[in-house]
Scaffold this active site. Sequence first.
Site, PDB file in Angstrom:
ATOM      1  N   VAL A   1      86.304   4.622  48.423  1.00 43.21           N
ATOM      2  CA  VAL A   1      87.410   5.592  48.431  1.00 43.21           C
ATOM      3  C   VAL A   1      88.077   5.598  49.807  1.00 43.21           C
ATOM      4  O   VAL A   1      87.457   5.292  50.814  1.00 43.21           O
ATOM      5  CB  VAL A   1      86.922   7.033  48.097  1.00 43.21           C
ATOM      6  CG1 VAL A   1      86.630   7.171  46.625  1.00 43.21           C
ATOM      7  CG2 VAL A   1      85.727   7.419  48.934  1.00 43.21           C
TER       8      VAL A   1
ATOM      9  N   ALA B   1      88.182   9.868  42.689  1.00 44.86           N
ATOM     10  CA  ALA B   1      86.831   9.748  42.119  1.00 44.86           C
ATOM     11  C   ALA B   1      85.927  10.760  42.798  1.00 44.86           C
ATOM     12  O   ALA B   1      86.177  11.182  43.921  1.00 44.86           O
ATOM     13  CB  ALA B   1      86.294   8.344  42.350  1.00 44.86           C
TER      14      ALA B   1
ATOM     15  N   ARG C   1      66.825   5.879  43.889  1.00 47.98           N
ATOM     16  CA  ARG C   1      66.932   5.427  45.284  1.00 47.98           C
ATOM     17  C   ARG C   1      65.578   5.325  45.942  1.00 47.98           C
ATOM     18  O   ARG C   1      64.627   5.987  45.529  1.00 47.98           O
ATOM     19  CB  ARG C   1      67.799   6.399  46.090  1.00 47.98           C
ATOM     20  CG  ARG C   1      69.252   6.196  45.752  1.00 47.98           C
ATOM     21  CD  ARG C   1      70.175   6.905  46.698  1.00 47.98           C
ATOM     22  NE  ARG C   1      71.461   7.049  46.029  1.00 47.98           N
ATOM     23  CZ  ARG C   1      72.448   7.762  46.477  1.00 47.98           C
ATOM     24  NH1 ARG C   1      72.326   8.430  47.607  1.00 47.98           N
ATOM     25  NH2 ARG C   1      73.576   7.837  45.803  1.00 47.98           N
TER      26      ARG C   1
ATOM     27  N   HIS D   1      73.832   4.869  42.055  1.00 44.74           N
ATOM     28  CA  HIS D   1      74.796   5.947  41.821  1.00 44.74           C
ATOM     29  C   HIS D   1      75.553   5.661  40.528  1.00 44.74           C
ATOM     30  O   HIS D   1      75.555   4.528  40.045  1.00 44.74           O
ATOM     31  CB  HIS D   1      75.778   6.099  42.998  1.00 44.74           C
ATOM     32  CG  HIS D   1      76.404   4.820  43.460  1.00 44.74           C
ATOM     33  ND1 HIS D   1      77.181   4.728  44.587  1.00 44.74           N
ATOM     34  CD2 HIS D   1      76.380   3.561  42.946  1.00 44.74           C
ATOM     35  CE1 HIS D   1      77.584   3.483  44.747  1.00 44.74           C
ATOM     36  NE2 HIS D   1      77.123   2.756  43.769  1.00 44.74           N
TER      37      HIS D   1
ATOM     38  N   GLN E   1      73.358  12.245  38.455  1.00 42.80           N
ATOM     39  CA  GLN E   1      74.691  12.375  39.050  1.00 42.80           C
ATOM     40  C   GLN E   1      75.717  12.514  37.944  1.00 42.80           C
ATOM     41  O   GLN E   1      75.467  12.097  36.809  1.00 42.80           O
ATOM     42  CB  GLN E   1      75.042  11.114  39.835  1.00 42.80           C
ATOM     43  CG  GLN E   1      74.833  11.227  41.315  1.00 42.80           C
ATOM     44  CD  GLN E   1      75.432  10.073  42.105  1.00 42.80           C
ATOM     45  OE1 GLN E   1      75.876   9.081  41.555  1.00 42.80           O
ATOM     46  NE2 GLN E   1      75.424  10.224  43.407  1.00 42.80           N
TER      47      GLN E   1
ATOM     48  N   TRP F   1      72.748   2.928  50.326  1.00 38.88           N
ATOM     49  CA  TRP F   1      72.255   3.062  48.944  1.00 38.88           C
ATOM     50  C   TRP F   1      71.098   2.109  48.691  1.00 38.88           C
ATOM     51  O   TRP F   1      70.930   1.622  47.599  1.00 38.88           O
ATOM     52  CB  TRP F   1      73.393   2.775  47.956  1.00 38.88           C
ATOM     53  CG  TRP F   1      74.434   3.829  47.967  1.00 38.88           C
ATOM     54  CD1 TRP F   1      74.405   4.994  47.272  1.00 38.88           C
ATOM     55  CD2 TRP F   1      75.644   3.829  48.713  1.00 38.88           C
ATOM     56  NE1 TRP F   1      75.537   5.723  47.541  1.00 38.88           N
ATOM     57  CE2 TRP F   1      76.308   5.037  48.426  1.00 38.88           C
ATOM     58  CE3 TRP F   1      76.232   2.934  49.607  1.00 38.88           C
ATOM     59  CZ2 TRP F   1      77.542   5.360  48.987  1.00 38.88           C
ATOM     60  CZ3 TRP F   1      77.452   3.266  50.157  1.00 38.88           C
ATOM     61  CH2 TRP F   1      78.088   4.463  49.854  1.00 38.88           C
TER      62      TRP F   1
HETATM   63  N1  PHE Z   1      78.559   7.295  44.792  1.00 39.70           N
HETATM   64  C1  PHE Z   1      78.527   8.124  45.967  1.00 39.70           C
HETATM   65  C2  PHE Z   1      77.066   8.424  46.319  1.00 39.70           C
HETATM   66  O1  PHE Z   1      76.248   8.353  45.443  1.00 39.70           O
HETATM   67  C3  PHE Z   1      79.282   9.410  45.762  1.00 39.70           C
HETATM   68  C4  PHE Z   1      80.747   9.265  45.575  1.00 39.70           C
HETATM   69  C5  PHE Z   1      81.265   9.102  44.317  1.00 39.70           C
HETATM   70  C6  PHE Z   1      81.609   9.299  46.646  1.00 39.70           C
HETATM   71  C7  PHE Z   1      82.633   8.972  44.122  1.00 39.70           C
HETATM   72  C8  PHE Z   1      82.976   9.208  46.490  1.00 39.70           C
HETATM   73  C9  PHE Z   1      83.478   9.035  45.227  1.00 39.70           C
HETATM   74  O2  PHE Z   1      76.730   8.704  47.421  1.00 39.70           O
END
Ligand code: PHE
Length: 344
Positions: free
Chosen positions: A258, A312, A202, A176, A216, A162
């Site tokens: 996660v 999530a 990004r 994100h 998002q 990221w």
């Molecule tokens: N935040 C992650 C991304 O931007 C996506 C994600 C969100 C993955 C929630 C798992 C759970 O790549």
Amino acid sequence: MNTIQEIINEIDKILEDAGNLLKSSENVNELESRFRNFTGKKSKLNEVLHNIHSYSSEEKKIIGSKSNEVKNLIGNIYDAKKKELSNVEHEKLLTGCPIDLTIPGKNIEKQHKHPIIAVLEEAVDFFSSMGFEMVEGPEIETTHYNFDALNIPAEHPARDVWDTFYLLNGFVPRTHTSSVQARTLEKKELPFRIIAPGRCYRYEAVDATHLFMFNQMEGLFVDKNVRLTDLKGILEETVKNLLGARKTRFRPAFYPFVEPGLDLDIECVFCGGRGCGICKNTGWIEVIPCGMVHPNVFKYAGIDPNEYRGFAFGMGFDRIVMLKYNINDLRILYQGNLDILGQF
Ligand code: PHE
């Protein structure tokens, strides 16, 4: 001391001068400044009246009424000239000006909502029908909420995934909407279900499927007995609702916040699964990264991971819009071209 007749003559002379000067003014500005010279405190008329106290009351009356009469006459000359000059100036504006003020204005066509907003509202409605509440977080975020609180410590290589524009004060434009997970876990009463739509940023080279700024929609469902099957059921239903019946699959994926982490793919809408440039010949397009909330994320927020569980997800919202409308280049969503946007 001047005689009454001399004073009256002087006042008449002032009227004559005023008439000449005001009538020969060439524009409203000039007229106004000349008028002030004849009526203001320091005007000639006032000068003449300066010694009036040394005359008898009979004489004062005569001088007073004469000067009032002349003041009114000067006022009338001023009014008439002002009207005339204003008309001339207005006329000049209409005829001499390079802009034709008589051309009818451009018709502003009424448009519909931007496709991103339209689909976003649809999604918010859908999730609220399942008890999800919408929350928001800041676009300029601390590295704590963007990374650390999501189990992405400073030296961990996962942070590179990221990588972003760092601001000079140490903040980041959030990479994100997962930062809103961390913020909500810290302060919201459990259990809860939230969605958090918003813009993210990004460090990307821009092309048809990548932008440095995109939308998002985060989702977080926390309760005592949330399971992976809840995630599967809800996200499959989400795809059906937003994109219609599509073949879907879940694939293992790594996201530090996660465990297990998954990607929900749908069959490529552009080639029907046969393989094309857009799906990189896999026949599938990734639409919803997701997973079960990592115990560390709960711990950072002061929640006991043995008591609560959650799932999530983070939908790339622009991509959903792209798939819904068969758009093969994300950039058109942000170009503000009404000929293109008007089609959706
Ligand atoms: N935040 C992650 C991304 O931007 C996506 C994600 C969100 C993955 C929630 C798992 C759970 O790549």
